[in-house]
Design a protein around this motif. Structure first.
Motif, PDB file in Angstrom:
ATOM      1  N   ASP A 235      68.136  27.500  -1.735  1.00  0.00           N
ATOM      2  CA  ASP A 235      67.183  26.221  -1.080  1.00  0.00           C
ATOM      3  C   ASP A 235      68.040  25.669   0.385  1.00  0.00           C
ATOM      4  O   ASP A 235      69.359  25.509   0.111  1.00  0.00           O
ATOM      5  N   PRO A 236      67.471  25.649   1.313  1.00  0.00           N
ATOM      6  CA  PRO A 236      65.900  25.558   1.489  1.00  0.00           C
ATOM      7  C   PRO A 236      65.585  27.088   2.230  1.00  0.00           C
ATOM      8  O   PRO A 236      64.378  26.976   2.884  1.00  0.00           O
ATOM      9  N   GLY A 237      66.386  28.125   2.247  1.00  0.00           N
ATOM     10  CA  GLY A 237      65.859  29.480   2.419  1.00  0.00           C
ATOM     11  C   GLY A 237      66.757  30.676   2.139  1.00  0.00           C
ATOM     12  O   GLY A 237      67.718  30.255   1.701  1.00  0.00           O
ATOM     13  N   VAL A 238      66.190  31.543   2.947  1.00  0.00           N
ATOM     14  CA  VAL A 238      67.159  32.725   2.691  1.00  0.00           C
ATOM     15  C   VAL A 238      68.266  32.510   3.814  1.00  0.00           C
ATOM     16  O   VAL A 238      68.202  32.078   4.793  1.00  0.00           O
ATOM     17  N   LYS A 239      69.494  33.147   3.318  1.00  0.00           N
ATOM     18  CA  LYS A 239      70.593  33.104   4.052  1.00  0.00           C
ATOM     19  C   LYS A 239      71.033  34.580   4.656  1.00  0.00           C
ATOM     20  O   LYS A 239      70.672  35.593   4.239  1.00  0.00           O
ATOM     21  N   ALA A 240      71.928  34.171   5.855  1.00  0.00           N
ATOM     22  CA  ALA A 240      72.738  35.195   6.285  1.00  0.00           C
ATOM     23  C   ALA A 240      74.170  35.112   6.123  1.00  0.00           C
ATOM     24  O   ALA A 240      74.945  36.075   6.480  1.00  0.00           O
ATOM     25  N   ASN A 241      74.625  34.057   5.341  1.00  0.00           N
ATOM     26  CA  ASN A 241      76.097  34.084   5.035  1.00  0.00           C
ATOM     27  C   ASN A 241      76.736  35.289   4.707  1.00  0.00           C
ATOM     28  O   ASN A 241      76.213  36.058   3.814  1.00  0.00           O
ATOM     29  N   ALA A 242      78.155  35.424   4.623  1.00  0.00           N
ATOM     30  CA  ALA A 242      78.877  36.648   4.057  1.00  0.00           C
ATOM     31  C   ALA A 242      80.155  35.770   3.795  1.00  0.00           C
ATOM     32  O   ALA A 242      80.484  35.161   4.525  1.00  0.00           O
ATOM     33  N   GLU A 243      80.660  36.218   2.642  1.00  0.00           N
ATOM     34  CA  GLU A 243      81.888  35.715   2.204  1.00  0.00           C
ATOM     35  C   GLU A 243      82.814  36.595   1.680  1.00  0.00           C
ATOM     36  O   GLU A 243      82.335  37.665   1.053  1.00  0.00           O
ATOM     37  N   SER A 244      84.170  36.703   2.215  1.00  0.00           N
ATOM     38  CA  SER A 244      85.064  37.682   1.770  1.00  0.00           C
ATOM     39  C   SER A 244      86.153  37.309   0.557  1.00  0.00           C
ATOM     40  O   SER A 244      86.506  36.181   0.606  1.00  0.00           O
ATOM     41  N   TRP A 245      86.381  38.181  -0.437  1.00  0.00           N
ATOM     42  CA  TRP A 245      87.325  37.711  -1.310  1.00  0.00           C
ATOM     43  C   TRP A 245      88.519  38.717  -1.421  1.00  0.00           C
ATOM     44  O   TRP A 245      88.659  39.798  -1.265  1.00  0.00           O
ATOM     45  N   ASN A 246      89.545  37.956  -1.384  1.00  0.00           N
ATOM     46  CA  ASN A 246      90.943  38.565  -1.385  1.00  0.00           C
ATOM     47  C   ASN A 246      91.750  38.769  -2.709  1.00  0.00           C
ATOM     48  O   ASN A 246      92.926  39.111  -2.700  1.00  0.00           O
ATOM     49  N   GLY A 247      91.017  38.355  -3.751  1.00  0.00           N
ATOM     50  CA  GLY A 247      91.708  38.376  -5.180  1.00  0.00           C
ATOM     51  C   GLY A 247      91.916  37.082  -5.753  1.00  0.00           C
ATOM     52  O   GLY A 247      92.066  36.981  -6.863  1.00  0.00           O
ATOM     53  N   SER A 248      91.835  35.890  -4.845  1.00  0.00           N
ATOM     54  CA  SER A 248      92.306  34.647  -5.171  1.00  0.00           C
ATOM     55  C   SER A 248      91.295  33.675  -4.656  1.00  0.00           C
ATOM     56  O   SER A 248      91.186  32.677  -5.297  1.00  0.00           O
ATOM     57  N   SER A 249      90.525  33.870  -3.514  1.00  0.00           N
ATOM     58  CA  SER A 249      89.872  32.887  -2.953  1.00  0.00           C
ATOM     59  C   SER A 249      88.576  33.725  -2.005  1.00  0.00           C
ATOM     60  O   SER A 249      88.756  34.510  -1.920  1.00  0.00           O
ATOM     61  N   TRP A 250      87.658  32.828  -1.732  1.00  0.00           N
ATOM     62  CA  TRP A 250      86.125  33.361  -1.147  1.00  0.00           C
ATOM     63  C   TRP A 250      86.512  32.759   0.435  1.00  0.00           C
ATOM     64  O   TRP A 250      86.837  31.292   0.301  1.00  0.00           O
ATOM     65  N   THR A 251      86.256  33.495   1.339  1.00  0.00           N
ATOM     66  CA  THR A 251      86.389  32.894   2.565  1.00  0.00           C
ATOM     67  C   THR A 251      85.169  33.101   3.549  1.00  0.00           C
ATOM     68  O   THR A 251      84.813  34.266   3.326  1.00  0.00           O
ATOM     69  N   GLU A 252      84.511  32.140   3.994  1.00  0.00           N
ATOM     70  CA  GLU A 252      83.209  32.304   4.908  1.00  0.00           C
ATOM     71  C   GLU A 252      83.624  33.187   6.044  1.00  0.00           C
ATOM     72  O   GLU A 252      84.476  33.038   6.883  1.00  0.00           O
ATOM     73  N   VAL A 253      82.967  34.269   6.398  1.00  0.00           N
ATOM     74  CA  VAL A 253      82.933  35.181   7.330  1.00  0.00           C
ATOM     75  C   VAL A 253      81.989  35.429   8.400  1.00  0.00           C
ATOM     76  O   VAL A 253      80.972  34.554   8.203  1.00  0.00           O
ATOM     77  N   GLY A 254      81.668  36.257   9.035  1.00  0.00           N
ATOM     78  CA  GLY A 254      80.673  36.339  10.132  1.00  0.00           C
ATOM     79  C   GLY A 254      79.286  36.717   9.439  1.00  0.00           C
ATOM     80  O   GLY A 254      79.199  37.591   8.538  1.00  0.00           O
ATOM     81  N   ASP A 255      78.177  36.011   9.690  1.00  0.00           N
ATOM     82  CA  ASP A 255      76.759  36.222   9.269  1.00  0.00           C
ATOM     83  C   ASP A 255      76.196  37.386   9.845  1.00  0.00           C
ATOM     84  O   ASP A 255      76.553  37.726  10.836  1.00  0.00           O
ATOM     85  N   LEU A 256      75.187  37.905   9.059  1.00  0.00           N
ATOM     86  CA  LEU A 256      74.182  38.840   9.454  1.00  0.00           C
ATOM     87  C   LEU A 256      73.493  38.395  10.439  1.00  0.00           C
ATOM     88  O   LEU A 256      73.380  37.315  10.888  1.00  0.00           O
ATOM     89  N   SER A 257      72.990  39.213  11.435  1.00  0.00           N
ATOM     90  CA  SER A 257      72.349  38.718  12.403  1.00  0.00           C
ATOM     91  C   SER A 257      70.767  38.246  12.022  1.00  0.00           C
ATOM     92  O   SER A 257      70.386  37.657  12.988  1.00  0.00           O
ATOM     93  N   SER A 258      70.467  38.674  10.834  1.00  0.00           N
ATOM     94  CA  SER A 258      69.206  38.263  10.283  1.00  0.00           C
ATOM     95  C   SER A 258      69.294  37.913   8.797  1.00  0.00           C
ATOM     96  O   SER A 258      69.855  38.747   7.901  1.00  0.00           O
ATOM     97  N   ALA A 259      68.746  36.561   8.699  1.00  0.00           N
ATOM     98  CA  ALA A 259      68.739  36.204   7.051  1.00  0.00           C
ATOM     99  C   ALA A 259      67.807  37.094   6.199  1.00  0.00           C
ATOM    100  O   ALA A 259      66.706  37.312   6.903  1.00  0.00           O
ATOM    101  N   ARG A 260      68.316  37.397   4.887  1.00  0.00           N
ATOM    102  CA  ARG A 260      67.424  38.150   4.194  1.00  0.00           C
ATOM    103  C   ARG A 260      67.932  38.297   2.693  1.00  0.00           C
ATOM    104  O   ARG A 260      69.069  37.875   2.521  1.00  0.00           O
ATOM    105  N   LYS A 261      67.060  38.696   1.779  1.00  0.00           N
ATOM    106  CA  LYS A 261      67.288  38.763   0.445  1.00  0.00           C
ATOM    107  C   LYS A 261      66.650  40.142   0.116  1.00  0.00           C
ATOM    108  O   LYS A 261      65.829  40.758   0.488  1.00  0.00           O
TER     109      LYS A 261
END
Length: 286
Positions: free
Chosen positions: A217-243
């Motif tokens: 909520d409030p909708g579909v996301k384009a977010n990407a997160e990278s995991w290095n074994g200990s923490s999540w880091t927000e990285v570059g979004d997709l060009s279009s949000a979808r699920k």
């Protein structure tokens, strides 16, 4: 280097709630729903990706959506999902066609899978009457029930091996940021996602993973997160949000995201790549 998403080749059949396996240069996408919100549009279409374009291959025996898929383009497993109801059906892909495999113990949809054809694992999902925490392992012939997740949920993202798997996000009563890791015996809760969501794509292993897209909520996301074994880091979004996408890849270095919704069903493929970092080293003698 810093990763980024780039356009890849379109699927031949646009669809939502498909599932995938493999890597960015040897990927698979199967099943799904070609008509938004209508199970009459279920398809068994299977396509293979070479990093540039998708080619049609042998179809599943019956169209279904919201299943779990794992393995490689020459040895994949496609289990469960939804036709006009929940199913336990498993099919195995040998590179060009599907054959019958061992049935799930618990019929479900909106769940995740990881591993190989002879050493696989599936977990979570929407069962009857609701979200489940059940985990099952696959030996290439049959599924065996094993230890449950700490929290029942559906629409999770996950990847890895039968003895080292992660389960991230999910839904049910809410969009969750939960992250659990499997060591072959039990699940352990660990560092949460930055953005809680469900119906994501995923790529990777316990120590190097990427999750992307999804619903919150409030909708579909384009977010990407990278995991290095200990923490999540927000990285570059997709060009279009979808699920409801098909996904695969090699950890947080390369990945693909194909198909999904909204608006409508799409055939779009995007590729995630982290470019190699080059350094010049100087050597001196003591």
């Amino acid at each position: 280097g810093t990763g980024a998403w780039a356009s890849g080749g379109n699927l031949n059949t646009a669809r939502e709630w498909l599932k995938g396996s493999g890597t960015q240069t040897a990927g698979l996408a199967a099943g799904g729903r070609a008509t938004p919100g209508d199970n009459a549009g279920n398809t068994g279409a299977t396509e293979l990706y070479n990093g540039t374009s998708w080619s049609e291959s042998g179809d599943l025996s019956a169209g279904r959506n919201q299943a779990a898929c794992y393995g490689t383009t020459t040895a994949s497993v496609f289990s469960g999902g939804y036709t006009t109801g929940l199913v336990t059906t498993t099919e195995e892909f040998g590179g060009s066609s599907w054959t019958a495999g061992g049935a799930l113990n618990t019929a479900r949809r909106l769940f995740a899978g990881a591993g190989t054809l002879t050493s696989g694992i599936v977990f979570a999902g929407a069962a009857d009457p609701g979200s489940t925490a059940e985990t099952e392992t696959y030996d290439g012939t049959s599924y065996t029930e094993t230890a449950d997740l700490n929290q029942a949920r559906e629409s999770v993202a996950g990847d890895g091996t039968q003895t080292a798997t992660f389960a991230a996000g999910g839904g049910g009563s809410s969009h969750q940021n939960k992250h659990e890791q499997w060591d072959g015996t039990s699940w352990t809760e660990t560092t949460e996602l930055n953005t809680g969501r469900d119906n994501m794509g995923s790529s990777g292993i316990q120590t190097a993973a990427l999750v992307f897209a999804g619903d919150n909520d409030p909708g579909v996301k384009a977010n990407a997160e990278s995991w290095n074994g200990s923490s999540w880091t927000e990285v570059g979004d997709l060009s279009s949000a979808r699920k409801g996408i098909s996904s695969g890849g090699s950890g947080n270095i390369t990945a693909f995201a194909a198909g999904g919704t909204p608006p409508g069903v799409v055939a779009t493929t995007e590729e995630w790549t982290v470019p190699e970092a080059l350094k010049t080293l100087a050597s001196t003698n003591a």
